[in-house]
Design a protein around this motif. Structure first.
Motif, PDB file in Angstrom:
ATOM      1  N   THR A 266      -5.536  46.810 -30.151  1.00 57.17           N
ATOM      2  CA  THR A 266      -4.155  47.192 -30.429  1.00 57.17           C
ATOM      3  C   THR A 266      -4.105  48.645 -30.886  1.00 57.17           C
TER       4      THR A 266
ATOM      5  N   ASN B  98       0.749  49.536 -29.348  1.00 54.11           N
ATOM      6  CA  ASN B  98       1.477  49.521 -30.622  1.00 54.11           C
ATOM      7  C   ASN B  98       2.574  50.578 -30.704  1.00 54.11           C
TER       8      ASN B  98
ATOM      9  N   THR C 117       6.127  52.659 -29.178  1.00 57.57           N
ATOM     10  CA  THR C 117       7.346  52.466 -28.401  1.00 57.57           C
ATOM     11  C   THR C 117       7.962  53.813 -28.084  1.00 57.57           C
TER      12      THR C 117
ATOM     13  N   TYR D 256       3.333  55.377 -32.814  1.00 54.73           N
ATOM     14  CA  TYR D 256       3.132  53.988 -33.235  1.00 54.73           C
ATOM     15  C   TYR D 256       4.413  53.459 -33.869  1.00 54.73           C
ATOM     16  N   ASP D 257       4.658  52.168 -33.688  1.00 50.93           N
ATOM     17  CA  ASP D 257       5.876  51.534 -34.197  1.00 50.93           C
ATOM     18  C   ASP D 257       5.458  50.261 -34.935  1.00 50.93           C
TER      19      ASP D 257
ATOM     20  N   GLN E  56       6.609  46.984 -33.408  1.00 49.27           N
ATOM     21  CA  GLN E  56       5.868  46.587 -32.213  1.00 49.27           C
ATOM     22  C   GLN E  56       4.481  46.082 -32.581  1.00 49.27           C
TER      23      GLN E  56
ATOM     24  N   THR F  36       4.862  42.561 -33.579  1.00 51.29           N
ATOM     25  CA  THR F  36       5.026  41.736 -32.380  1.00 51.29           C
ATOM     26  C   THR F  36       3.681  41.472 -31.717  1.00 51.29           C
ATOM     27  N   ASN F  37       2.861  42.513 -31.635  1.00 53.36           N
ATOM     28  CA  ASN F  37       1.537  42.348 -31.023  1.00 53.36           C
ATOM     29  C   ASN F  37       0.646  41.434 -31.849  1.00 53.36           C
TER      30      ASN F  37
ATOM     31  N   SER G  77       0.809  50.662 -38.727  1.00 52.61           N
ATOM     32  CA  SER G  77       0.679  49.468 -37.894  1.00 52.61           C
ATOM     33  C   SER G  77      -0.103  48.392 -38.630  1.00 52.61           C
TER      34      SER G  77
END
Length: 412
Positions: free
Chosen positions: A38, A81, A83, A89-90, A93, A96-97, A118
């Motif tokens: 990730t 990771n 968007t 990096y978000d 997200q 979500t991952n 993250s």
């Protein structure tokens, strides 16, 4: 289980031929399991993230081709990771991952994330599923600090392991470098508002004061803003002898360019968030010239003992590795060693059992011996210092050629 350094460096011509298969190709092994990877593969830090990705992929491919997993094949599960909205990096997200990882019972461990922001989003989710992640680059101390276990380790057992040290050493050791090597009397400190950047800048500023450096100011940058001239003009008015930035490349690209125009003559530096190809390809020379940066790991990519591995990496991916490609390779080796330990024990091959094995694993990776303390932190705490120096004869994105290794930062 112990993996030897010799094993970590394996790379025959026959093995190299096997590496041409893509990460998503079909497998013919008896049983297929997955290791997550990730990283922010698009946006401001994408070039650095792909170097890290390649390191983990290489370790997985070599393990599969060697037959050492006894009928088990490992498939990388690569998740982005980043968007477009965040431009980097978000954390949303990343969360979500993390849910995708824990929702797949074939996922035994994860390599990543790259960024601490993250990591803070992922850790509670991974903890509740007892799924280990081994980060090759995220350095925020809070993620493994027992004071914050309720927030980041709600499941009770450590799940966040690192093949780098933390900002509890990276920030203070760089402050020591500013004081003892650069001998600057004053500094102005900036961060990029992110979890990693704020923590790193805090740690640097605190140690700078201990070392007698006057911290003349502290400001926070909006990474999405285009113009930092106001804060840089303020820094110029203080007559600060140096600038320190904690953060990643989204803000750094603009900061490097604009500081070259407004405060060109002061010493400038940052952490591993700017030790990235984007310093050359996006910020560019001459603006990046002279900036200092750190790695939260030893500098070993130039070690002659790793020459065959570096050559194999280049042959496979067409780019030169950096030190975090190495820590990523080592992170994947940790996961693989833990999986092998579970297979050898006869216990069911589950994420929980692999996590238990990661906790006690000891390997000789490319960077040297790797083991973890009871919280998941790397037992060694080396911080390496680099300076960007343009090499017009080398590719612009070649980290090894466009920066020079200064040495190990003085330990606190």
């Amino acid at each position: 289980m112990m993996i030897s350094r010799r094993h970590a460096l394996c790379g025959t011509a026959a093995t190299a031929a096997l590496l041409t298969a893509g990460a998503t190709s079909a497998f013919a092994a008896d049983k297929v399991y997955r290791i997550g990877i990730t990283l922010p593969l698009t946006g401001a830090d994408a070039e650095a993230a792909h170097l890290i990705l390649n390191g983990a992929l290489l370790a997985i491919k070599l393990a599969n081709s060697s037959g050492e997993l006894k009928g088990i094949t490992l498939e990388p599960m690569v998740l982005n990771n980043a968007t477009a909205t965040a431009g980097q990096y978000d954390p949303a997200q990343a969360a979500t991952n993390a849910r995708k990882l824990v929702g797949d019972k074939k996922v035994l461990a994860n390599v990543g994330p790259e960024m601490s922001g993250s990591g803070k989003a992922m850790a509670p989710i991974l903890s509740m599923a007892d799924l280990a992640t081994i980060t090759p680059s995220s350095t925020a101390p809070a993620l493994t600090d027992p004071q914050f276990a309720g927030e980041f380790v709600p499941g009770g057992k450590p799940i966040y392991f690192r093949t780098v040290t933390t900002d509890a050493y990276q920030g203070p050791n760089m402050a020591n470098f500013y004081a003892e090597t650069l001998k600057v009397p004053s500094v102005y400190v900036l961060d990029d508002s992110g979890a990693y950047g704020v923590g790193l800048a805090d740690a640097f500023a605190a140690q700078a004061k201990v070392k007698g450096i006057k911290v003349l100011g502290r400001d926070r940058l909006d990474p999405k803003a285009a113009d930092y001239s106001a804060v840089l003009t303020k820094i110029k008015a203080t007559n600060a002898a140096s600038l320190y930035y904690g953060g990643t490349m989204q803000a750094a690209v603009k900061l490097v360019k604009q500081s070259y125009q407004i405060v060109p003559d002061i010493k400038k530096g940052g952490g591993d968030g700017i030790l990235s190809p984007e310093m050359m390809t996006a910020a560019g020379f001459p603006a990046a010239e002279g900036w200092y940066a750190t790695n939260a790991s030893p500098h070993v990519v130039d070690d002659p003992k790793l020459a065959s591995w570096v050559a194999l990496y280049f042959k496979t991916y067409g780019v030169q590795p950096d030190d975090y490609a190495i820590t990523s390779y080592d992170a994947a080796l940790v996961a693989i060693a833990a999986i092998k330990a579970v297979i050898k024990s006869g216990e069911p091959l589950t994420a929980s059992n692999v996590r238990n094995a990661v906790q006690t694993v000891k390997i000789n990776g490319l960077q040297g011996p790797i083991s973890f303390d009871k919280y998941g932190d790397l037992s060694t705490r080396v911080v390496a210092v680099f300076q960007f120096k343009q090499n017009k004869a080398a590719p612009l994105a070649d980290m090894d050629k466009q920066s020079i290794y200064i040495g190990v930062a003085p330990q606190s």
